[in-house]
Design an enzyme around this catalytic site. Structure first.
Site, short mmCIF file in Angstrom:
data_model
loop_
_atom_site.label_atom_id
_atom_site.label_comp_id
_atom_site.label_asym_id
_atom_site.label_seq_id
_atom_site.Cartn_x
_atom_site.Cartn_y
_atom_site.Cartn_z
N GLU A 1 0.83 -1.21 0.00
CA GLU A 1 0.00 0.00 0.00
C GLU A 1 0.86 1.26 0.00
OE1 GLU A 1 -3.01 0.24 -0.63
OE2 GLU A 1 -3.76 -1.78 -0.32
N TYR B 1 -6.72 5.71 4.95
CA TYR B 1 -6.87 4.73 3.89
C TYR B 1 -6.04 3.46 4.17
CZ TYR B 1 -5.61 2.23 -0.23
OH TYR B 1 -5.35 1.21 -1.08
N ASP C 1 -10.15 5.57 -1.33
CA ASP C 1 -9.04 6.17 -2.08
C ASP C 1 -9.63 6.80 -3.34
OD1 ASP C 1 -9.68 4.03 -3.71
OD2 ASP C 1 -7.63 3.31 -3.94
#
Ligand code: SF4
Length: 373
Positions: A51, A134, A152
């Site tokens: 991520e 997020y 997102d």
């Protein structure tokens, strides 16, 4: 083309159709998801690493970096124990280097405060350096099955288009509204899979440009498809102005063929990376004025006559900044003893081993430098 103007209308649609929406997404995901190396298991370290790497990075560009990181640092402990220069070197070319610094800091937090195991609660994950709402939601839901919706750019786009939401996604009201809607729609039984599905749907199907509406499983109930207005969503309130930034890098060699480099300080987007002595400016500076600046800033004796030659220029675009970089070769060569504070001489063969920005890397790898050195 009309867009839906009342957010209540959007809300009522979301509440009526959340099962339909989630079911369609999950079934689409089963057959359309890309095979990605970090999807092979639900390891929180791998999810976190992927991520952070994929933020502001295209998947095709990020995957080799992810693979190199996992190979070099197979677990969070080895990442925490590494020195930052090794991490920056692996990160080289990805940009937004604060992510690499945060990666290191968060790994150390996990080792120190959590005995080298990722916390499984959203509230603890969000305390890690560089982990925002997020990323915390992604790790909590995908690795630990916690019912927290991720939001997102992909999620904003899919929801805004499907429900025809005209609240700006960068307004406080819009953010609150989308967050609530995303959590209402979340499949509480399979939150991780649902989150991956909606992000993947945005990345593969409901693309920013030319969404594949013709073959979309949500087509018959999608506001944007029914009104042919996908290009109008999501709505943004303000545009951030793009600023220009001029960089003049000086290539200074000594009589032993070594080159002068300096490590940037601990601030800014390129903090701690190595580069040549540089002049930074918000406005363009005539090249002929540069040697006098250089003399002053490096304390070069005034009687030494310097000449300059631009050998490489490059425009580098960051999200809100245009960087115009010029690489300027300075003649004559200087003596080895001459070394202004904070600089160092390095052999050109050693330069490759230093962590540098993408801009410096491009220059160094260019044939121009190789031919003229
Ligand atoms: S129909 Fe088009 S705009 Fe609507 S969700 Fe599908 S891809 Fe996106």
């Amino acid at each position: 083309v009309t867009v839906r103007s009342k957010k209540k209308a959007c809300t009522s649609k979301s509440l009526q159709s959340n099962n339909f929406f989630a079911e369609k997404l999950l079934s689409w995901f089963k057959t359309h998801q890309r095979e990605l190396p970090f999807r092979k298991d639900k390891n929180p370290y791998k999810i976190w690493l992927s991520e952070i790497i994929m933020q502001q990075t295209r998947m095709a560009q990020g995957i080799p970096y992810y693979e190199r990181f996992i190979e070099t640092f197979p677990e969070v402990k080895s990442l925490a124990e590494s020195d930052i220069e090794k991490i920056l070197k692996l990160w080289q070319g990805l940009g937004y280097y604060s992510r690499a610094h945060n990666l290191h800091a968060a790994a150390r937090q996990i080792v120190k405060d959590h005995n080298s195991s990722f916390p499984d609660q959203y509230e603890e994950l969000i305390k890690l350096k560089g982990v925002g709402e997020y990323t915390a939601a992604a790790i909590a839901s995908i690795a630990f099955g916690k019912p927290v919706a991720v939001i997102d750019g992909n999620v904003y786009r899919v929801l805004a288009r499907y429900f025809g939401i005209e609240l700006p996604i960068d307004s406080n009201e819009g953010k609150k509204y989308f967050k609530q809607l995303a959590n209402d729609l979340l499949d509480k039984k399979y939150p991780g899979e649902y989150n991956e599905a909606i992000m993947e749907f945005g990345a593969v199907q409901c693309l920013p440009k030319n969404p594949n509406c013709k073959e979309c499983p949500l087509q018959t109930t999608c506001h944007s498809f029914l009104n042919q207005c996908a290009d109008q969503f999501p709505i943004k309130a303000k545009k951030t102005p793009v600023k220009n930034h001029f960089l003049y890098y000086f290539l200074i060699l000594n009589h032993d063929g070594e080159i002068m480099v300096k490590q940037r300080d601990n601030t800014g987007i390129w903090k701690n990376l190595f580069e040549f002595p540089v002049l930074e400016s918000q406005t363009e500076i005539p090249i002929k004025n540069l040697p006098s600046f250089l003399k002053k800033s490096l304390d070069i004796p005034s009687e030494l006559k310097l000449s300059q030659r631009t050998i490489f220029t490059q425009k580098h675009q960051l999200s809100h900044r245009n960087i115009y970089a010029s690489f300027i070769k300075i003649e004559p060569k200087l003596s080895l003893q001459f070394l202004p504070q904070g600089n160092r001489w390095v052999k050109t063969s050693e330069f490759h081993g230093l962590p540098v920005s993408k801009l410096m890397q491009n220059f160094w790898e260019s044939s121009i430098w190789n031919k003229k050195k």
